[in-house]
Design an enzyme around this catalytic site. Structure first.
Site, PDB file in Angstrom:
ATOM      1  N   GLY A   1      35.886  -7.459  -9.295  1.00 31.30           N
ATOM      2  CA  GLY A   1      35.895  -8.761  -9.963  1.00 31.30           C
ATOM      3  C   GLY A   1      34.533  -9.305 -10.347  1.00 31.30           C
TER       4      GLY A   1
ATOM      5  N   ASN B   1      32.939  -8.815 -13.134  1.00 34.85           N
ATOM      6  CA  ASN B   1      33.009  -9.304 -14.521  1.00 34.85           C
ATOM      7  C   ASN B   1      33.796 -10.610 -14.601  1.00 34.85           C
ATOM      8  OD1 ASN B   1      31.721  -7.446 -16.635  1.00 34.85           O
ATOM      9  ND2 ASN B   1      32.679  -6.025 -15.185  1.00 34.85           N
TER      10      ASN B   1
ATOM     11  N   MET C   1      43.142  -1.853 -14.301  1.00 37.27           N
ATOM     12  CA  MET C   1      43.350  -0.419 -14.476  1.00 37.27           C
ATOM     13  C   MET C   1      44.795  -0.071 -14.836  1.00 37.27           C
ATOM     14  SD  MET C   1      40.406   0.692 -14.435  1.00 37.27           S
ATOM     15  CE  MET C   1      38.745   0.535 -13.787  1.00 37.27           C
TER      16      MET C   1
ATOM     17  N   ASN D   1      38.882  -5.901 -23.780  1.00 40.28           N
ATOM     18  CA  ASN D   1      38.572  -5.133 -22.571  1.00 40.28           C
ATOM     19  C   ASN D   1      37.095  -4.772 -22.558  1.00 40.28           C
ATOM     20  OD1 ASN D   1      39.087  -3.450 -20.227  1.00 40.28           O
ATOM     21  ND2 ASN D   1      38.945  -1.661 -21.578  1.00 40.28           N
TER      22      ASN D   1
ATOM     23  N   HIS E   1      34.402  -1.797 -21.157  1.00 35.32           N
ATOM     24  CA  HIS E   1      34.360  -0.430 -20.659  1.00 35.32           C
ATOM     25  C   HIS E   1      32.902  -0.041 -20.413  1.00 35.32           C
ATOM     26  CE1 HIS E   1      35.791   3.564 -19.865  1.00 35.32           C
ATOM     27  NE2 HIS E   1      34.852   4.043 -20.654  1.00 35.32           N
TER      28      HIS E   1
HETATM   29  C1  GAR Z   1      33.704  -2.438 -14.881  1.00 33.56           C
HETATM   30  O1  GAR Z   1      32.578  -1.586 -14.836  1.00 33.56           O
HETATM   31  C2  GAR Z   1      34.533  -2.173 -16.114  1.00 33.56           C
HETATM   32  O2  GAR Z   1      33.754  -1.843 -17.223  1.00 33.56           O
HETATM   33  C3  GAR Z   1      35.367  -1.015 -15.662  1.00 33.56           C
HETATM   34  O3  GAR Z   1      35.755  -1.380 -14.362  1.00 33.56           O
HETATM   35  C4  GAR Z   1      34.674  -2.075 -13.752  1.00 33.56           C
HETATM   36  C5  GAR Z   1      35.235  -3.299 -13.063  1.00 33.56           C
HETATM   37  O4  GAR Z   1      34.246  -3.926 -12.305  1.00 33.56           O
HETATM   38  N1  GAR Z   1      36.487  -0.791 -16.546  1.00 33.56           N
HETATM   39  C6  GAR Z   1      36.898   0.414 -16.911  1.00 33.56           C
HETATM   40  O5  GAR Z   1      36.433   1.443 -16.474  1.00 33.56           O
HETATM   41  C7  GAR Z   1      38.026   0.414 -17.940  1.00 33.56           C
HETATM   42  N2  GAR Z   1      38.334   1.742 -18.323  1.00 33.56           N
HETATM   43  P1  GAR Z   1      34.471  -5.392 -11.753  1.00 33.56           P
HETATM   44  O6  GAR Z   1      35.836  -5.411 -11.055  1.00 33.56           O
HETATM   45  O7  GAR Z   1      33.353  -5.620 -10.781  1.00 33.56           O
HETATM   46  O8  GAR Z   1      34.430  -6.334 -12.922  1.00 33.56           O
END
Ligand code: GAR
Length: 191
Positions: A12, A14, A91, A108, A110
């Site tokens: 979390g 982001n 996810m 989204n 990435h």
């Molecule tokens: C982030 O790095 C995001 O870019 C990635 O999951 C992480 C979540 O971090 N998303 C993907 O890989 C989508 N394919 P967070 O829970 O600390 O925000």
């Protein structure tokens, strides 16, 4: 006022960065109305409690189909009049149910320069490949994994050999780029 919903599955960071950007008026005239999580152990829940953001855990295993699960999410979101959904480490691939209800309003982030290194391990995959330019992508969501029109990207060179160090750098870029991209989407909608 733009009402934002955030979907997360894990840490979390982001989610927290977006809430902070709203609170600090980096994202203007917006409110993070609700956090949706699909894992009851998601640390994003602890962040939501700390930040005073309403959250709902929706257990996908209680539904027979992904469509039914997403209809439940739509019912939860309805009272909040959501304008934009931000997936932040969520996810799951979305079905037409959410994509139709919120057409062109789901985005989204990435941790790689799409269309390269899609999937759940974008940073490690690019690192293992030997990339020297890394980056982050924010894009509109389609029904395919990590696909859809790109809104913003940021790249940087990295010649080091520490995956941990690289991950830290990528996450810090994410926390700046995601709010910027949300502002772009909001401006686009106001045109
Ligand atoms: C982030 O790095 C995001 O870019 C990635 O999951 C992480 C979540 O971090 N998303 C993907 O890989 C989508 N394919 P967070 O829970 O600390 O925000």
């Amino acid at each position: 006022m733009t009402n934002i919903a955030i979907f997360a599955s894990g840490n979390g960071t982001n989610f927290e960065a977006i809430v902070n950007a709203v609170n600090n008026k980096i994202i203007k005239n917006a409110v993070v109305s609700i956090l949706i999580v699909d894992r009851h152990k998601a640390y994003a829940i602890e962040r939501a409690k700390k930040l005073n953001i309403p959250y709902v855990y929706v257990n996908a295993t209680k539904f027979n189909t992904r469509e039914e699960y997403e209809n439940e999410i739509i019912n939860i979101l309805k009272p909040y009049n959501i304008d934009i959904i931000c997936l932040a480490g969520y996810m799951k691939i979305l079905t037409h149910v959410l994509l139709d209800e919120y057409e062109n309003r789901i985005i989204n982030i990435h941790p790689a320069l799409l269309p390269s290194f899609k999937g759940a391990h974008g940073i490690k995959d690019a690192f293992d490949y030997g990339c020297k330019v890394f980056g982050v992508t924010v894009h509109y969501v389609s029904s395919e994994l990590d696909s859809g029109k790109i809104i913003a990207q940021r790249a940087f060179e990295y010649y080091g050999n520490s995956l941990d160090d690289l991950e830290t750098k990528i996450h810090s870029v994410e926390h700046i780029l995601y709010p910027e991209a949300i502002n772009m989407v909001i401006e686009e909608k106001q045109k």
